[in-house]
Design an enzyme around this catalytic site. Structure first.
Site, PDB file in Angstrom:
ATOM      1  CB  ALA A 127      15.347  74.465  53.199  1.00  0.00           C
ATOM      2  CB  SER A 129      18.960  74.329  46.235  1.00  0.00           C
ATOM      3  OG  SER A 129      20.313  74.711  46.278  1.00  0.00           O
ATOM      4  N   PRO A 131      13.786  73.509  43.073  1.00  0.00           N
ATOM      5  CG  PRO A 131      11.779  72.292  43.124  1.00  0.00           C
ATOM      6  CD  PRO A 131      12.481  73.453  43.764  1.00  0.00           C
ATOM      7  CD1 TRP A 159      19.179  70.319  44.270  1.00  0.00           C
ATOM      8  CD2 TRP A 159      19.789  68.217  44.674  1.00  0.00           C
ATOM      9  NE1 TRP A 159      19.246  69.673  43.066  1.00  0.00           N
ATOM     10  CE2 TRP A 159      19.617  68.371  43.273  1.00  0.00           C
ATOM     11  CE3 TRP A 159      20.178  66.964  45.170  1.00  0.00           C
ATOM     12  CZ2 TRP A 159      19.823  67.331  42.380  1.00  0.00           C
ATOM     13  CZ3 TRP A 159      20.381  65.929  44.268  1.00  0.00           C
ATOM     14  CH2 TRP A 159      20.208  66.121  42.896  1.00  0.00           C
ATOM     15  NE  ARG A 272      46.506  44.025  36.167  1.00  0.00           N
ATOM     16  CZ  ARG A 272      45.859  42.951  35.761  1.00  0.00           C
ATOM     17  NH1 ARG A 272      45.705  41.928  36.587  1.00  0.00           N
ATOM     18  NH2 ARG A 272      45.333  42.898  34.547  1.00  0.00           N
ATOM     19  CD  GLN A 340      42.620  55.221  31.174  1.00  0.00           C
ATOM     20  OE1 GLN A 340      41.445  55.518  31.342  1.00  0.00           O
ATOM     21  NE2 GLN A 340      43.053  54.543  30.120  1.00  0.00           N
ATOM     22  CD  GLU A 367      28.349  75.042  51.277  1.00  0.00           C
ATOM     23  OE1 GLU A 367      28.380  75.773  52.274  1.00  0.00           O
ATOM     24  OE2 GLU A 367      27.693  73.989  51.238  1.00  0.00           O
TER      25      GLU A 367
END
Length: 383
Positions: A127, A129, A131, A159, A272, A340, A367
């Site tokens: 733990a 990070s 808010p 997170w 395709r 794409q 990270e």
């Protein structure tokens, strides 16, 4: 097509790679789409990985692990993330934070906390990070104050992998207010059934849905003084070294995702038809695929070079930051190009490429966001 071939992988890491590939093909790939759609913690796959001895493999053999080094863990990460990023992240977070306790903790902490994780009886987490604060390690506000023979934690973390599922976490908290802002943080082992510890899953993510992160609130959460990891005020420096290893492995996350995106593109354009011939026969398409391959191979070569540099403690921060940045951004780029090439079919939710496209947006952030990595690369460039 074997993009994740063993060419750049050191000899000693190839067996781990083969084990991870066999497991991924048998246990992850068949359920990846189902787990992604469900968005649930993949307990069955995690237990299977434990049975295969592929969870917490980096912990020492004397504690029940396999003693894998950074190169072996990178080899595993590539294979898991190629099969599915969400499941892969869950498997690799099962022992997250243990390396810090192994390196800086006491023998008593090793026995009480690391051994159960190494033997797959418990899960851990890390733990850091919050808010309102992510990449600024010296800007965290969760505090730990000494009260007799205990530390009292107050604040929030966000997170956090396994915030709900873990038995204990390594928690990064502010313990001082010195002018040297980097010396104000320490690490603590916090058991998740402690009074004053409350955790819930964060709202659903757009990608890596088979992994779960949480929001933690510490409200006068008391931990015994012996749960301090290392020295008071040494937390920032311990994390900085820890993240050098982590960033190389996160680069592997990107490589696995990039390989999946390229595989999907190659398969699709060779099947395709358009304008009376297969799409792969068009030179424009061939050039796109050539660029994808070139960028992928460049990223993978850099990442494996970085693993060696970090292992040898040779300017590790510089190499780790470059590897993480290049590999995760290559994943974003090739996923975009693969989408794409797929045309309208790329937006179908059940397509593997659609999952990959969502997943690749996440490793460029965790990270340490890649903007922060560029700061580190510049500052640590040999001159």
């Amino acid at each position: 097509m074997d993009l994740l071939d063993e060419g750049p992988v050191p000899e000693h890491a190839r067996e781990a790679k083969a084990e991870a590939r066999a497991f991924a093909e048998a246990e992850i790939e068949p359920v990846a789409a189902e787990q992604y759609a469900a968005g649930e913690y993949p307990w069955d796959v995690l237990e299977a990985a434990m049975d295969a001895d592929l969870v917490a493999a980096d912990l020492p053999e004397e504690l029940g692990g396999r003693g894998f080094d950074i190169e072996q863990i990178l080899a595993i990460g590539e294979e898991f993330f190629r099969a599915d990023a969400g499941i892969g992240l869950t498997l690799m977070l099962a022992s997250f934070g243990c390396e810090l306790v192994e390196q800086y903790g006491t023998e008593e902490q090793h026995e009480q906390y690391l051994r159960p994780v190494a033997q797959n009886d418990q899960l851990s987490g890390l733990a850091v990070s919050e808010p309102e604060t992510g990449s600024d390690l010296a800007g965290m506000t969760t505090s730990a104050e000494k009260d007799g023979d205990e530390w009292v934690l107050n604040g929030e973390k966000y997170w956090v992998g396994n915030a709900v599922e873990a038995d204990w976490l390594t928690v990064y908290a502010k313990t001082g207010d010195r002018d040297d802002r980097y010396g104000n943080y320490s690490l603590f082992i916090v058991e998740t059934d402690s009074e004053g510890y409350e955790a819930e899953h964060i709202p659903e993510k757009m990608g890596m849905r088979a992994s779960k992160q949480g929001h933690i609130v510490f409200d006068d959460c008391r931990v015994p003084e012996e749960n301090l990891v290392g020295t008071e005020g040494g937390g920032f420096y311990a994390l900085a070294d820890f993240f050098n290893h982590g960033r190389v492995v996160v680069g592997g996350h990107g490589l696995g995702l990039a390989a999946a995106a390229i595989e999907e593109a190659e398969a699709f354009v060779h099947e395709r038809e358009g304008f009376g011939r297969n799409i792969n026969e068009f030179q424009a398409v061939q050039h796109i695929l050539a660029d994808m391959q070139t960028e992928f191979q460049a990223a993978r070569t850099l990442n494996w070079r970085a693993a060696r540099q970090v292992k040898e403690h040779d300017n590790p921060g510089y190499w780790a930051a470059m590897a993480k940045t290049k590999s995760t951004e290559t994943a974003v780029d090739v996923a975009e190009r693969s989408m794409q090439l797929h045309g309208g079919r790329s937006i179908f939710a059940d397509r593997r490429i659609a999952r990959v496209y969502r997943d690749v947006r996440i490793p460029v952030i965790y990270e340490g966001a890649n903007e922060i990595q560029r700061n580190l690369i510049y500052r640590q460039t040999p001159r």
